[in-house]
Design a protein around this motif. Structure first.
Motif, PDB file in Angstrom:
ATOM      1  N   UNK A 138       1.089  -1.471  -0.241  1.00  0.00           N
ATOM      2  CA  UNK A 138       0.324   0.329  -0.061  1.00  0.00           C
ATOM      3  C   UNK A 138       0.839   1.158  -0.225  1.00  0.00           C
ATOM      4  N   UNK A 139       2.399   1.094   0.058  1.00  0.00           N
ATOM      5  CA  UNK A 139       3.201   2.371  -0.358  1.00  0.00           C
ATOM      6  C   UNK A 139       4.330   1.971  -0.778  1.00  0.00           C
ATOM      7  N   UNK A 140       4.857   3.037  -1.682  1.00  0.00           N
ATOM      8  CA  UNK A 140       5.995   2.801  -1.981  1.00  0.00           C
ATOM      9  C   UNK A 140       6.855   3.978  -1.525  1.00  0.00           C
ATOM     10  N   UNK A 141       8.297   3.947  -1.118  1.00  0.00           N
ATOM     11  CA  UNK A 141       8.847   4.306  -0.464  1.00  0.00           C
ATOM     12  C   UNK A 141      10.457   5.286  -1.933  1.00  0.00           C
ATOM     13  N   UNK A 142      10.541   6.421  -1.992  1.00  0.00           N
ATOM     14  CA  UNK A 142      11.676   7.165  -3.132  1.00  0.00           C
ATOM     15  C   UNK A 142      13.032   7.692  -2.421  1.00  0.00           C
ATOM     16  N   UNK A 143      14.083   7.990  -2.278  1.00  0.00           N
ATOM     17  CA  UNK A 143      14.505   9.183  -2.495  1.00  0.00           C
ATOM     18  C   UNK A 143      14.299  10.641  -3.222  1.00  0.00           C
ATOM     19  N   UNK A 144      14.583  11.384  -2.841  1.00  0.00           N
ATOM     20  CA  UNK A 144      13.940  13.271  -3.646  1.00  0.00           C
ATOM     21  C   UNK A 144      13.905  14.050  -2.177  1.00  0.00           C
ATOM     22  N   UNK A 145      13.741  15.218  -3.358  1.00  0.00           N
ATOM     23  CA  UNK A 145      13.583  16.525  -2.601  1.00  0.00           C
ATOM     24  C   UNK A 145      12.156  16.475  -3.050  1.00  0.00           C
ATOM     25  N   UNK A 146      11.629  16.549  -2.206  1.00  0.00           N
ATOM     26  CA  UNK A 146      10.230  17.240  -2.740  1.00  0.00           C
ATOM     27  C   UNK A 146       9.622  17.989  -3.445  1.00  0.00           C
ATOM     28  N   UNK A 147      10.309  18.776  -3.899  1.00  0.00           N
ATOM     29  CA  UNK A 147      10.777  20.099  -4.581  1.00  0.00           C
ATOM     30  C   UNK A 147      10.480  18.821  -5.900  1.00  0.00           C
ATOM     31  N   UNK A 148      10.924  18.067  -6.530  1.00  0.00           N
ATOM     32  CA  UNK A 148      10.933  16.870  -7.462  1.00  0.00           C
ATOM     33  C   UNK A 148       9.616  16.667  -8.062  1.00  0.00           C
ATOM     34  N   UNK A 149       8.416  17.080  -7.021  1.00  0.00           N
ATOM     35  CA  UNK A 149       7.138  15.492  -7.199  1.00  0.00           C
ATOM     36  C   UNK A 149       6.925  15.362  -8.899  1.00  0.00           C
ATOM     37  N   UNK A 150       6.520  16.657  -9.364  1.00  0.00           N
ATOM     38  CA  UNK A 150       6.223  16.929 -10.217  1.00  0.00           C
ATOM     39  C   UNK A 150       6.794  15.601 -11.734  1.00  0.00           C
ATOM     40  N   UNK A 151       7.824  15.051 -10.892  1.00  0.00           N
ATOM     41  CA  UNK A 151       9.249  14.328 -12.303  1.00  0.00           C
ATOM     42  C   UNK A 151       8.575  12.532 -11.237  1.00  0.00           C
ATOM     43  N   UNK A 152       7.739  12.793 -10.230  1.00  0.00           N
ATOM     44  CA  UNK A 152       7.666  11.394 -10.174  1.00  0.00           C
ATOM     45  C   UNK A 152       5.969  10.904 -10.050  1.00  0.00           C
ATOM     46  N   UNK A 153       5.254  12.298 -10.219  1.00  0.00           N
ATOM     47  CA  UNK A 153       3.582  11.649  -9.809  1.00  0.00           C
ATOM     48  C   UNK A 153       3.074  12.821 -10.926  1.00  0.00           C
TER      49      UNK A 153
END
Length: 305
Positions: free
Chosen positions: A72-87
């Motif tokens: 029910x979850x997924x964790x990734x290393x990254x800066x929250x400023x880059x959310x658009x690159x992830x979602x």
């Protein structure tokens, strides 16, 4: 004993973010997973959560803490400023940003965030990043240091502290920097350590915290669905200022050409958001007593309309 830390304002975050079964949520500063755990519990049996953090040690602990919610979850290393690159845009029902430094980082002397125990002058939230606080302290000009201490820390003796640092270079340890500050401003008798403002300013610069917040707010807003909520926990006035300005821009029912708000040039428009609470939510007295670091926390929640 697990190094899992109790995050601030957990009940308040869950109550205002309002996670529900089947919802899709983001804990963009997941830390050791305390807020994420509460969101997954509240969105059972099938809510989904993405967790992001710059700190790989925190992510490893969060992965273990959230193991009961596997699938029910997924964790990734990254800066929250880059959310658009992830979602994808408008793919989430709620986003949480819990800003500032974590207890895990403060309580690990080798990370160099705290003056309470001696350690290398580091302060990197992402250990893979090259720039450290020692790099800044030993390479920046006296004028740059003074400006950071004043603008980002509100330190009134900023110039004198910067001058003392330049004279003492190289400065490589947290205890060394704290002693330099105390020698300039005195040790005082208050609850706040004299070096608090200087350490805060350096941490903000090392991790580009304000730039990340500006980009992260925009990214979080774009991944929210209409009706989704953005919850932000701030810990100092610079963060508060950015969050309130971001909210005001989206709550108002008009727009102006350019960046100047001139009443004669205002054009009506539907508001893009509403404040879920009119005032910031702060920790209750019992929480502050149990966790003194929570005393400066403020929670604000915007709903996309």
């Amino acid at each position: 004993m697990k190094r899992w830390h109790q995050p601030v304002l957990v009940e308040e975050v869950v109550g205002l973010l309002a996670p529900r079964p089947g919802g899709r949520y983001v804990d963009a500063t997941v830390g050791t997973g305390g807020h994420a755990e509460a969101i997954l519990q509240a969105s059972a049996p099938d809510g989904w959560l993405w967790g992001f953090d710059r700190d790989p040690e925190a992510l490893a602990l969060a992965q273990e803490r959230l193991a009961p919610f596997a699938g029910r979850f997924e964790l990734q290393k990254g800066n929250y400023a880059d959310l658009l690159m992830k979602l994808a845009p408008e793919s989430c029902d709620g986003v949480l940003l819990d800003l500032g430094v974590s207890s895990l980082q403060l309580e690990t002397p080798d990370r160099g965030f705290s003056f309470q125990a001696d350690g290398p002058l580091d302060m990197r939230m992402d250990p893979a990043q090259r720039l450290t606080a020692a790099d800044l302290v030993n390479s920046a000009s006296e004028e740059e240091l003074a400006r950071w201490f004043w603008e980002l820390g509100g330190e009134r003796r900023s110039r004198a502290i910067a001058r003392a640092i330049v004279r003492a270079r190289p400065v490589t340890r947290t205890a060394q920097l704290a002693e330099l500050v105390c020698a300039v401003v005195g040790r005082g008798g208050g609850a706040r350590h004299p070096a608090t403002r200087v350490f805060q300013a350096l941490r903000i610069v090392v991790n580009d915290e304000l730039g990340s917040l500006e980009r992260g707010l925009e990214a979080a807003w774009r991944v929210l669905k209409p009706g989704g909520r953005l919850a932000v926990i701030t810990f100092h006035s610079l963060e508060v200022r950015l969050v309130k300005a971001f909210g005001r821009e989206r709550v108002r029912d008009y727009e102006c050409p350019g960046d100047v708000d001139v009443p004669e040039l205002r054009r009506p428009r539907p508001p893009q958001a509403r404040w879920v609470t009119r005032k910031a939510v702060v920790p209750r007295a019992a929480e502050v007593e149990a966790n003194p670091r929570s005393r400066s926390a403020q929670l604000r929640v915007l709903e996309k309309v």
